[in-house]
Design an enzyme around this catalytic site. Structure first.
Site, PDB file in Angstrom:
ATOM      1  N   TYR A   1       0.784  -0.644   0.164  1.00 28.98           N
ATOM      2  CA  TYR A   1      -0.143   0.107  -0.084  1.00 28.98           C
ATOM      3  C   TYR A   1       0.283   1.124   0.094  1.00 28.98           C
ATOM      4  O   TYR A   1       1.241   2.499  -1.011  1.00 28.98           O
ATOM      5  CB  TYR A   1      -0.255  -0.096   1.105  1.00 28.98           C
ATOM      6  CG  TYR A   1      -1.999   1.218   1.478  1.00 28.98           C
ATOM      7  CD1 TYR A   1      -3.144   1.172   0.931  1.00 28.98           C
ATOM      8  CD2 TYR A   1      -1.348   1.937   1.817  1.00 28.98           C
ATOM      9  CE1 TYR A   1      -4.045   2.166   0.844  1.00 28.98           C
ATOM     10  CE2 TYR A   1      -2.313   2.987   2.354  1.00 28.98           C
ATOM     11  CZ  TYR A   1      -3.506   3.459   1.925  1.00 28.98           C
ATOM     12  OH  TYR A   1      -4.185   4.467   2.174  1.00 28.98           O
TER      13      TYR A   1
ATOM     14  N   ALA B   1       4.237   2.222  -1.395  1.00 31.93           N
ATOM     15  CA  ALA B   1       4.406   1.981  -1.621  1.00 31.93           C
ATOM     16  C   ALA B   1       3.741   2.948  -3.164  1.00 31.93           C
ATOM     17  O   ALA B   1       4.652   3.619  -3.665  1.00 31.93           O
ATOM     18  CB  ALA B   1       5.296   0.388  -2.820  1.00 31.93           C
TER      19      ALA B   1
ATOM     20  N   LYS C   1       1.424   4.262  -2.205  1.00 33.88           N
ATOM     21  CA  LYS C   1       1.141   5.864  -1.976  1.00 33.88           C
ATOM     22  C   LYS C   1       1.921   6.629  -2.498  1.00 33.88           C
ATOM     23  O   LYS C   1       2.015   7.966  -2.754  1.00 33.88           O
ATOM     24  CB  LYS C   1       0.489   5.502  -1.473  1.00 33.88           C
ATOM     25  CG  LYS C   1      -0.662   5.313  -0.895  1.00 33.88           C
ATOM     26  CD  LYS C   1      -2.199   6.049  -1.465  1.00 33.88           C
ATOM     27  CE  LYS C   1      -3.570   5.311  -1.219  1.00 33.88           C
ATOM     28  NZ  LYS C   1      -4.627   6.394  -2.234  1.00 33.88           N
TER      29      LYS C   1
END
Length: 346
Positions: free
Chosen positions: A218, A220, A222
């Protein structure tokens, strides 16, 4: 969340969350650029300011919000419509992990907005695909003739240690959190260029900016969104396109999926999604000329997050030993600067 500017604190348990946030805010305000003024608390607007600020209207604007069937996205479209915008409610209706489909999710929100006198249409395109992004924007143009605001909010969530994650797991998150914005912006860009006007809001997370255990896939995706924003803001400036990123925290179904143990009742009371939505309206307004900025949003608080550099240590004959001997200068960011866009040397 990590306090600014000098130290790192890890979010160990939900019980220390408020302490960490307070440390972040206190240290952030104590920096040179945000020293609190004397008198009333800086977070509290004076009565005079409130009276002088004209109510923001979005009449005539067309706003597209992805992942708008529930949670934060739903709060966004409801307030955008309340302020006069015509809205496109996009939601594929998946579960929190991104699987399944329910076309009624978006339709129910669009129906609610219309029942209140607003203008809204539902769309269930899968924005993780190029075809889905194109279909969403094409539907918007067909119904409303233009697009003024694109809010990339759609997301999925889970909890998985890095050692257990595969490249396919990373790809699953990238396709939604990074691929979604790429696909929708790619489709909306020509229309905004032709209008010489457009607002784009991307969504990052404290997981990517500061780190949360079990969120490698998640986080990486975002954090990659921030890099995308930097370039879109640079390339969009000449066309009147403004691009910003928000890091919102409102209690939704994603919190338990990410491993949070906070009771739902407490989460909704302390982190209501409705407290994030006003920032979307402000960024969408004609009076807001901000671009290339990141804003943290939670429980009625809005803070700009900046990537800064300290003065550092310089030695024309730099050695490993000189770095070790001057490490205090290396890590200090007292007297920091905030770099702008870089230009490649010719």
């Amino acid at each position: 969340m990590v306090p600014y500017p000098d130290r790192s604190l890890r979010l160990l348990t939900e019980g220390v969350r408020n302490t960490v946030l307070k440390a972040f805010r206190d240290q952030f305000r104590s920096s040179k650029r945000l020293a609190p003024a004397t008198g009333p608390a800086p977070d509290t607007p004076s009565e005079e300011d409130s009276e002088m600020t004209e109510r923001i209207s979005l009449e005539g604007k067309v706003a597209v919000v992805t992942g708008a069937g529930r949670g934060l996205g739903r709060a966004y479209v409801e307030l955008l419509a309340e302020r006069g915008a015509r809205v496109v409610v996009n939601d594929l209706g998946t579960d929190v992990s991104g699987f399944g489909k329910d076309s009624t999710i978006a339709q129910q929100v669009a129906d609610l907005i219309r029942s209140r006198g607003g203008a809204a249409i539902a769309n269930e395109s899968d924005i993780s695909t190029a075809e889905g992004g194109s279909d969403l924007i094409a539907t918007t143009i067909e119904h409303f003739g233009r697009i003024d605001l694109l809010v990339n909010n759609a997301g999925i969530c889970g909890s998985q240690l890095f050692e257990h994650a595969t490249l396919d797991d990373f790809d699953h998150y990238w396709r939604v959190h990074l691929g979604g914005p790429v696909n929708t912006v790619k489709a909306a860009w020509p229309h905004m260029v032709a209008q010489r006007y457009g607002k784009i809001i991307l969504t990052t997370s404290v997981a990517g900016l500061f780190g949360i255990r079990g969120q490698a896939t998640y986080a990486a995706a975002k954090c990659a969104v921030v890099g995308l924003m930097r370039i879109l803001a640079m390339e969009g400036a000449e066309h009147g396109i403004l691009v910003n990123t928000i890091s919102p925290n409102g209690y939704t179904r994603m919190h338990p999926a990410a491993g949070s143990r906070m009771p739902e009742r407490d989460g909704k009371a302390t982190m209501p999604v409705e407290a994030v939505a006003p920032a979307i309206v402000w960024l969408a307004s004609d009076g807001c000329a901000e671009t290339n900025s990141i804003y943290n949003l939670e429980g009625g608080t809005i803070q700009r997050i900046a990537i800064v550099m300290g003065p550092g240590f310089y030695d024309p004959h730099l050695t490993p030993e000189s770095i070790a001997a001057n490490y205090a200068k290396v890590v200090s960011i007292e007297g920091f600067s905030e770099p702008g866009p870089f230009e490649l040397s010719s």
